[in-house]
Design an enzyme around this catalytic site. Structure first.
Site, mmCIF file in Angstrom:
data_model
loop_
_atom_site.group_PDB
_atom_site.id
_atom_site.type_symbol
_atom_site.label_atom_id
_atom_site.label_comp_id
_atom_site.label_asym_id
_atom_site.label_seq_id
_atom_site.Cartn_x
_atom_site.Cartn_y
_atom_site.Cartn_z
ATOM 1 C CE LYS A 1 -3.895 -2.144 1.966
ATOM 2 N NZ LYS A 1 -3.544 -3.590 1.439
ATOM 3 C CG ASN B 1 -11.655 -0.134 9.342
ATOM 4 O OD1 ASN B 1 -12.243 0.997 9.302
ATOM 5 N ND2 ASN B 1 -10.927 -0.285 10.521
ATOM 6 C CD GLU C 1 -6.726 -1.116 0.064
ATOM 7 O OE1 GLU C 1 -5.691 -1.240 0.987
ATOM 8 O OE2 GLU C 1 -7.715 -2.016 0.326
ATOM 9 C CG PHE D 1 -21.175 -6.483 14.187
ATOM 10 C CD1 PHE D 1 -21.950 -6.881 13.330
ATOM 11 C CD2 PHE D 1 -21.413 -5.093 14.827
ATOM 12 C CE1 PHE D 1 -23.220 -6.365 13.024
ATOM 13 C CE2 PHE D 1 -22.404 -4.502 14.498
ATOM 14 C CZ PHE D 1 -23.618 -5.082 13.607
#
Length: 672
Positions: free
Chosen positions: A117, A236, A289, A349
Site C-alpha cells: 500500500k 473496516n 489502494e 459483531f
C-alpha cells in the site's frame, strides 16, 4: 497454453466459487485443506484434495512450500489463489513462475507495485491519481506513530501495508488511540499476513467506499466493469455491497474508471483487479489502494454485467485475448450482496464459532418478484448443515446476492431472501442484515462508511416491534398455536366419547405488549380479530415442526422463522426476534400475577465477549484498575479484542491465563 487442472490455494466459499466455474469450463480441480477443513465443502466439491497441515493458516494455507508440494503431487498446471492468504504474495507468484505453473492472477511486478500500500500510493500519485494525504514511510514504533498522526491531524487511519479485508486497520482520534491502534494493527498484520509494516493516512470523514473493477489481458487490453458501493462496514470490513453505486453519476463513474485503468496500465496489470477509492459528499474521489486479486464482492459485478470474472481470469492466465472491450460493457439492473458472518451483532459483531445445526439458504435462481418483474437469488457459500465454523479463519459463512431491474426491487428481494435464510447453532448477523434492508436511510442510498456507527450508536439490539408489526406477529402466533392445539387434539384429545374442542379466543403476549385475539376460521383461511375490531386475514400451509413458512398476512406474503420453545413460540422476521406466549384468557389472567425472574448480576465480572484465545492478561489479583485501563486481550478469527475496565475497581480474582481458550461469557476475572 491450455489449462487442464487448477489447484485452488484457498478454502471456504471462494474455493467453492472457483471450482464451480472450473467445472463449467471442463477443467479439473484440486483442493487443499488443513486439519480443521478435512470435511469442508470445498474438499468435497473438488476432483482431488491434498492435506497441507495444521489448522492455523501460518502452518498451512500460507506456507508456500506446502502449496508447491501439493501442486507437484497432483500435476496441477495452474493455481487460483482466491482472496486473502497468498493471493497478493509476490513471492508465491514468483515460485509458481519458477515451477512453470500458471498463476491465475496479475504479473509479479504488478503485485509488488500495487500489493504494497505504501508503494502503490506513491505510484498512484506519480500517475496523477488523486490520493489521500498521509505518511508513506515505514513507522518504527508507537511513539513515532503518535508524532506522525499529530502532524497529519486527527482523525487518522492506521493501516497495515500488506493488509486487506479490514485486518490491521484502526481509526485513531487522539494520541492514546494512535499509540494503542498502532500496536494492535501491527499485531494483527503480523498474524494475518506475516508482515507488520504500518503506515498512516488522513481519515476522510463522511466518506463513501466505492471501488472500480478492472479487467485486462496479456495483450494490452484493459477496461473497467463499473463500480461497487461498499460503504456499510464494521471494523473496516465490508458487510453489504451493491452495484452500481446509488451515488455516482455517469461523469464520475467514467472519470474513476479511466483513472483505475490508467493506473492498471502503468504497472502492466492483467487479470481481474480492483481499484478502491474514498468518495466525499461532493463526489471528489481519492485513491485508497489496489487489490491485485479477485474481490469478495465480485458477484454483484457479475450480476449486472453478465461477465464471469473467474472464467475471464482463467482465460487471461491461459494467454487468451479478452473477447470484448469497454464499449461492450453494459450495466444492467441492480445487485445487492449481504455477507453472512458467524458473528453476534448483539455483541458488537464479535466472532462466533460452533456447529451449524441448521443451514438452509433460500432457493437460488430466477423467480418472479410478484409485481411483473424478475429477480435473481444467488448464494456463494463454503459451508453445509452440520459443518463446523472454526475459530481459525475468517467468519464468513456465505454471500447472499439478489439482482433486480432497479435498486428498490433488488433491496426488496434481498429482504425476502434474508427472511427465508435459516441458520442455527451459532451467532450470526442475519437479523442485522435484515434490519438494514428495511431502514429508510439505506433504501434512500444515503450511505457512508460510518453508517453502522451512526445508525446503531449503542450497538445493534434488534428491531423494536411497532404496533403494525406486533399485530401481524400476534396473528401469526395465534394461527400457529391453533395448528399446534388441533394437532394435539388429533393425537390425544378424545376422552371417552368426548372430543376436546380448541377454543378460538386467545391472549398473545409479545414484545412487552398484550393482544386479545379471536381466530375465526373460514373456507379461504382465517381471520385474526383483535379486541378493537381490527381484522387481519391470515393463511399458511405451516405444519407443527416446520422451522420456516410463508404466511399470507393481509395483502402481503412474508417469510417467518418459527421455533417452538416450551410453551412459547419464537418468531423471527425482518430483524425482529420475539417470543410469543399464546394463552387462554383465564391462563393469561393468572400469568399476570407471576413474578418476573431477574437476570444474574455480572456487574463485577469480566466475561469473555467471544470464543477465543486469551493472548495476554495485564493485571493480577489485588491490583487497582482505572476506567479505560487494559485488562486482557482475546483473539479469534484473526481479530484482536482489547478488554478494558469500565470503571475503577480492585481485581479480586483472575480466572484465565494467557494461552487459554475460552467460550463466550466464560469468566476472565472478578472484581471486589
Amino acid at each position: 497454453m491450455a489449462i487442464r487442472k487448477i489447484l485452488i490455494a484457498n478454502r471456504g466459499e471462494i474455493a467453492c466459487r472457483v471450482i464451480k466455474t472450473a467445472k463449467k469450463m471442463g477443467i479439473a480441480t484440486v483442493a487443499v485443506y488443513s486439519d480443521a477443513d478435512r470435511d469442508a465443502l470445498h474438499v468435497r466439491m473438488a476432483d482431488e484434495a491434498v492435506h497441507i497441515g495444521p489448522a492455523p493458516s501460518n502452518q498451512s494455507y500460507i506456507v508456500i512450500d506446502k502449496i508447491l508440494d501439493a501442486i507437484r503431487r497432483t500435476g496441477a498446471d495452474a493455481v487460483h489463489p482466491g482472496y486473502g492468504f497468498l493471493s497478493e504474495n509476490a513471492a508465491f507468484a514468483q515460485a509458481l513462475e519458477k515451477e512453470g505453473v500458471a498463476f491465475i492472477g496479475p504479473p509479479v511486478k504488478a503485485i509488488e507495485a500495487m500489493g504494497d500500500k505504501i508503494t502503490s500510493k506513491k505510484l498512484a500519485a506519480e500517475a496523477g491519481v488523486s490520493t489521500v494525504p498521509g505518511h508513506m514511510g515505514l513507522i518504527e514504533d508507537a511513539e513515532e506513530a503518535v508524532r506522525i498522526s499529530a502532524s497529519i491531524g486527527y482523525p487518522v487511519m492506521i493501516k497495515a501495508s500488506a493488509g486487506g479485508g479490514g485486518k490491521g486497520m484502526r481509526i485513531a482520534w487522539n494520541d492514546e488511540e494512535a499509540r494503542e491502534g498502532f500496536q494492535s494493527s501491527r499485531n494483527e498484520a503480523k498474524s494475518s499476513f506475516g508482515d507488520d509494516r504500518i503506515f498512516i493516512e488522513k481519515f476522510v470523514t463522511q466518506p463513501r467506499h466505492i471501488e472500480i473493477q478492472v479487467l485486462g489481458d496479456q495483450h494490452g487490453n484493459t477496461f473497467y466493469l463499473g463500480e461497487r458501493e461498499c460503504s456499510i462496514q464494521r471494523r473496516n470490513q465490508k458487510v453489504i455491497e451493491e452495484a452500481p453505486s446509488p451515488f455516482l453519476d455517469e461523469a464520475t463513474r467514467k472519470a474513476m474508471g479511466e483513472q483505475a485503468v490508467a493506473l492498471a496500465k502503468a504497472v502492466g496489470y492483467f487479470s481481474a483487479g480492483t481499484v478502491e477509492f474514498i468518495v466525499d459528499g461532493e463526489r471528489n474521489f481519492y485513491f485508497l489502494e489496489m487489490n491485485t486479486r479477485l474481490q469478495v464482492e465480485h458477484p454483484v459485478t457479475e450480476l449486472i454485467t453478465g461477465i464471469d470474472l473467474v472464467e475471464q481470469m482463467i482465460r487471461v492466465a491461459a494467454g487468451e485475448t479478452l473477447s470484448f472491450g469497454q464499449a461492450d460493457v453494459k450495466l444492467n439492473g441492480w445487485a445487492i450482496e449481504s455477507r453472512l458472518y458467524a458473528e453476534d451483532p448483539y455483541r458488537s459483531f464479535l466472532p462466533s464459532i460452533g456447529r451449524l445445526t441448521r443451514y438452509r439458504p433460500p432457493k437460488e435462481g430466477n423467480r418472479p418478484d410478484g409485481q411483473g418483474g424478475e429477480v435473481i437469488v444467488r448464494n456463494d457459500t463454503g459451508v453445509f448443515e452440520g459443518g463446523e465454523i472454526s475459530m481459525y479463519y475468517d467468519p464468513m459463512i456465505a454471500k447472499l446476492c439478489t439482482w433486480a431491474e432497479n435498486r428498490t426491487a433488488a433491496i426488496d428481494a434481498m429482504g425476502r431472501a434474508l427472511d427465508d435464510f435459516e441458520v442455527e447453532g451459532i451467532g450470526h448477523n442475519l437479523p442485522f442484515l435484515s434490519a438494514v434492508m428495511h431502514q429508510e436511510r439505506f433504501r434512500s442510498g444515503k450511505l457512508t462508511t460510518a453508517y453502522i456507527a451512526e445508525e446503531f450508536p449503542d450497538g445493534f439490539s434488534g428491531i423494536s416491534v411497532d404496533e403494525a408489526a406486533g399485530r401481524k406477529l400476534a396473528a401469526i402466533a395465534v394461527f400457529t398455536n391453533q395448528a399446534i392445539q388441533e394437532r394435539a387434539v388429533q393425537i390425544s384429545g378424545t376422552i371417552g366419547n368426548h372430543r376436546r374442542d380448541v377454543g378460538k379466543d386467545w391472549v398473545v403476549t409479545l414484545a412487552g405488549s398484550e393482544h386479545a385475539v379471536s381466530l375465526e376460521r373460514g373456507p379461504a383461511g382465517a381471520d385474526a380479530v383483535f379486541a378493537d375490531g381490527t381484522r387481519i386475514s391470515i393463511g399458511s400451509g405451516w405444519l407443527p415442526g416446520q422451522s420456516h413458512a410463508s404466511f399470507r398476512v393481509g395483502d402481503e406474503t412474508i417469510g417467518v422463522k418459527i421455533d417452538l420453545i416450551s410453551s412459547a413460540i419464537r418468531l423471527r422476521w425482518r430483524g425482529m426476534d420475539v417470543t410469543a406466549r399464546v394463552r387462554s384468557p383465564r391462563v393469561a389472567e393468572l400469568a399476570r400475577l407471576m413474578p418476573v425472574k431477574l437476570p444474574p448480576d455480572t456487574s463485577k465480572m469480566l466475561l469473555c465477549p467471544m470464543p477465543g484465545v486469551i493472548t495476554s492478561v495485564a493485571v493480577k489479583a489485588g491490583d487497582r484498575v482505572e476506567a479505560g485501563q487494559t485488562l486482557a486481550t482475546v483473539e479469534a478469527m484473526k481479530m484482536e479484542n482489547v478488554l478494558k475496565a469500565e470503571k475503577q475497581g480492585v481485581v479480586k480474582h483472575v480466572a484465565a491465563a494467557a494461552g487459554q481458550s475460552l467460550a463466550v461469557d466464560e469468566l476472565i476475572m472478578e472484581f471486589e
